[in-house]
Design an enzyme around this catalytic site. Structure first.
Site, PDB file in Angstrom:
ATOM      1  N   TYR A 130       0.859  -1.069   0.061  1.00 53.01           N
ATOM      2  CA  TYR A 130      -0.002   0.178   0.038  1.00 53.01           C
ATOM      3  C   TYR A 130       0.695   1.342   0.194  1.00 53.01           C
ATOM      4  O   TYR A 130       1.444   1.627   1.021  1.00 53.01           O
ATOM      5  CB  TYR A 130      -1.168  -0.165   0.932  1.00 53.01           C
ATOM      6  CG  TYR A 130      -2.328  -0.808   0.724  1.00 53.01           C
ATOM      7  CD1 TYR A 130      -2.422  -2.203   0.482  1.00 53.01           C
ATOM      8  CD2 TYR A 130      -3.500  -0.157   0.176  1.00 53.01           C
ATOM      9  CE1 TYR A 130      -3.244  -2.720  -0.263  1.00 53.01           C
ATOM     10  CE2 TYR A 130      -4.345  -0.801  -0.406  1.00 53.01           C
ATOM     11  CZ  TYR A 130      -4.365  -2.038  -0.753  1.00 53.01           C
ATOM     12  OH  TYR A 130      -5.345  -2.644  -0.952  1.00 53.01           O
ATOM     13  N   LYS A 183       1.986 -15.823  -0.625  1.00 48.57           N
ATOM     14  CA  LYS A 183       2.339 -16.203  -1.866  1.00 48.57           C
ATOM     15  C   LYS A 183       3.871 -16.705  -1.484  1.00 48.57           C
ATOM     16  O   LYS A 183       4.847 -16.141  -2.378  1.00 48.57           O
ATOM     17  CB  LYS A 183       2.437 -15.134  -2.840  1.00 48.57           C
ATOM     18  CG  LYS A 183       2.609 -15.324  -4.288  1.00 48.57           C
ATOM     19  CD  LYS A 183       1.848 -16.143  -5.062  1.00 48.57           C
ATOM     20  CE  LYS A 183       2.390 -16.434  -6.433  1.00 48.57           C
ATOM     21  NZ  LYS A 183       1.507 -17.256  -7.032  1.00 48.57           N
ATOM     22  N   ASP A 216      -3.179 -17.474  -4.955  1.00 50.37           N
ATOM     23  CA  ASP A 216      -3.876 -17.820  -6.491  1.00 50.37           C
ATOM     24  C   ASP A 216      -4.915 -18.850  -6.175  1.00 50.37           C
ATOM     25  O   ASP A 216      -5.802 -19.281  -6.624  1.00 50.37           O
ATOM     26  CB  ASP A 216      -2.869 -18.054  -7.554  1.00 50.37           C
ATOM     27  CG  ASP A 216      -1.558 -18.646  -7.000  1.00 50.37           C
ATOM     28  OD1 ASP A 216      -1.258 -18.482  -5.985  1.00 50.37           O
ATOM     29  OD2 ASP A 216      -0.957 -19.325  -8.182  1.00 50.37           O
ATOM     30  N   ASP A 240      -7.672  -7.647   0.653  1.00 53.18           N
ATOM     31  CA  ASP A 240      -8.529  -6.633   0.009  1.00 53.18           C
ATOM     32  C   ASP A 240      -9.420  -7.367  -1.102  1.00 53.18           C
ATOM     33  O   ASP A 240     -10.461  -7.245  -1.095  1.00 53.18           O
ATOM     34  CB  ASP A 240      -7.643  -5.225  -0.513  1.00 53.18           C
ATOM     35  CG  ASP A 240      -8.628  -4.165  -0.769  1.00 53.18           C
ATOM     36  OD1 ASP A 240      -9.958  -4.172  -0.471  1.00 53.18           O
ATOM     37  OD2 ASP A 240      -8.154  -3.377  -1.404  1.00 53.18           O
ATOM     38  N   ASP A 244     -13.407  -8.912  -1.260  1.00 56.02           N
ATOM     39  CA  ASP A 244     -14.153  -8.521  -2.169  1.00 56.02           C
ATOM     40  C   ASP A 244     -14.831  -9.774  -2.947  1.00 56.02           C
ATOM     41  O   ASP A 244     -16.163  -9.983  -3.148  1.00 56.02           O
ATOM     42  CB  ASP A 244     -13.738  -7.702  -3.232  1.00 56.02           C
ATOM     43  CG  ASP A 244     -13.841  -6.171  -2.902  1.00 56.02           C
ATOM     44  OD1 ASP A 244     -14.082  -5.628  -1.784  1.00 56.02           O
ATOM     45  OD2 ASP A 244     -13.978  -5.254  -3.721  1.00 56.02           O
TER      46      ASP A 244
END
Ligand code: NAD
Length: 353
Positions: A130, A183, A216, A240, A244
């Site tokens: 960010y 990841k 993923d 984030d 969603d």
């Protein structure tokens, strides 16, 4: 009990009006003695003060235990040095609200891709990828040449430990299952550190089952078997995106409520943005904003032991479920024809009943 209400931009004022109405109905029923105080942020504040996040409002948020923050049109803001500070960033970094808690669950009567899902994404909120908020000074994105852009991802052991602890504590109150998403196969240092700290904290929670999934694969597994996840802990950007996705699987972005919390303070804020494409049309679904306010009341009730507040929070959640259970009450995003204001009237009636 003062609640600071910051409507924000685009659909912000419309969905805020509904939350305000619901809180007033809740106040009348539970005698919470609420004092609802509204202040401008975002473009409304910018027009008056030249700043999207005025200092006096920031001071007031710091001093108020209950704040409900609306969505903000950050893409339309001027640069930060011209007054266009992102209020979400300002609140999260100034108050060190490191845990973004985003529940998603399927509900009776609400059409959804997922058949059966009840999970919480616990997203680290202060570091990661960010660029506007992961540095003490300067910006985490930079361009060494006009054709090369770079972005810094900050991960600290302390940041991972505290978000892991929040997630484990939450898992303990639920189905006692935690999934760490990362990841680590590619970002061996940053996500390696994240996993190391999650595993270290896990030793204090032997009653919670832990596994980890690469991000993923997680995006796919959320679609394939969403019912198998309980608490999902992850870094900022992954959280984030996955939250969603989870909100959408449960029915839509208009259902994604959230709170941003530290150990001592929390700010309610829907997971979605300001939806400028439907602003001013009485089409927005206020549910995510309402759930966020409900989560805030519950968060404070859990910490203060205030039974009245706990009952009010549970009542608001049940009222929302009962209204959403009838498709005749659905807003357009859920396939219905009911307007934002009419939804608010029906919910207020359910809260009062
Ligand atoms: P968005 O979340 O605002 O909208 C994406 C889609 O979902 C749109 O089609 C929108 O109509 C729909 N949608 C979102 N909330 C809804 C609701 N409550 N009811 C019905 N439909 C809803 O994302 P975006 O369009 O990419 O971004 C718009 C603005 O919001 C941008 O300026 C962005 O920077 C900002 N943003 C703010 C936040 C925040 O305030 N926390 C989060 C994300 C984006």
């Amino acid at each position: 009990m003062k609640i600071l209400i910051l409507p924000g931009d685009a659909i912000g004022p419309e969905i805020t009006a509904v939350t305000r109405q619901a809180l007033q109905a809740l106040d009348a029923k539970f005698d919470l003695k609420l004092e609802l105080v509204e202040r401008d942020i975002g473009l409304a504040a910018y027009e008056k003060t030249g700043r999207t996040m005025p200092d006096d409002v920031m001071d007031e948020i710091r001093a108020t235990p209950f704040t409900v923050l609306g969505p903000v049109s950050t893409m339309d803001y001027p640069p930060e040095d011209e007054g266009g500070v992102n209020p979400s960033k300002a609140v999260r970094t100034n108050l060190d609200l490191y845990a973004n808690i985003r529940p998603s669950r399927t509900r009776a009567g609400v059409p959804s891709v997922a058949r059966d899902m009840d999970l919480i994404v616990v997203r680290e909120n202060t570091e990661g990828f960010y660029a506007d908020r992961n540095m003490f000074a300067g910006n985490g994105e930079f361009m060494p040449t006009p054709d090369t852009a770079m972005s810094m991802r900050k991960i600290t052991a302390a940041g991972c430990r505290r978000i892991a602890r929040t997630a484990f504590e939450l898992a303990r109150t639920r189905r006692k299952k935690l999934t760490a998403v990362h990841k680590g196969n590619v970002m061996r240092m940053t996500d390696g550190l994240f996993l190391r700290e999650v595993r270290a904290v896990a030793k204090d929670f032997p009653d919670v089952e832990v596994d980890d999934v690469i991000v993923d694969a997680m995006a796919a597994l959320l679609v394939r078997r969403p019912e198998s996840f309980d608490v999902v802990v992850t870094t900022n950007m992954f959280g984030d995106i996955l939250s969603d996705e989870a909100a959408e699987l449960a029915g839509g972005l208009g259902l994604g409520g959230s709170i941003n919390a530290s150990e001592t303070q929390a700010v309610a804020q829907a997971a979605h943005g300001s939806a400028p494409d439907i602003a001013g049309q009485n089409k927005a679904n206020p549910t995510a904003h309402l759930i966020s306010a409900q989560l805030l009341l519950k968060w404070h009730a859990d910490r203060s032991g205030n039974n009245q507040l706990a009952s009010a929070a549970a009542h608001l959640e049940a009222a929302l479920d009962s209204v959403l259970a009838d498709p005749a009450n659905h807003t357009p995003d859920l396939g219905g024809t009911v307007g934002t204001r009419e939804f608010g009237d029906r919910l207020a009636k359910a809260v009062s009943g």
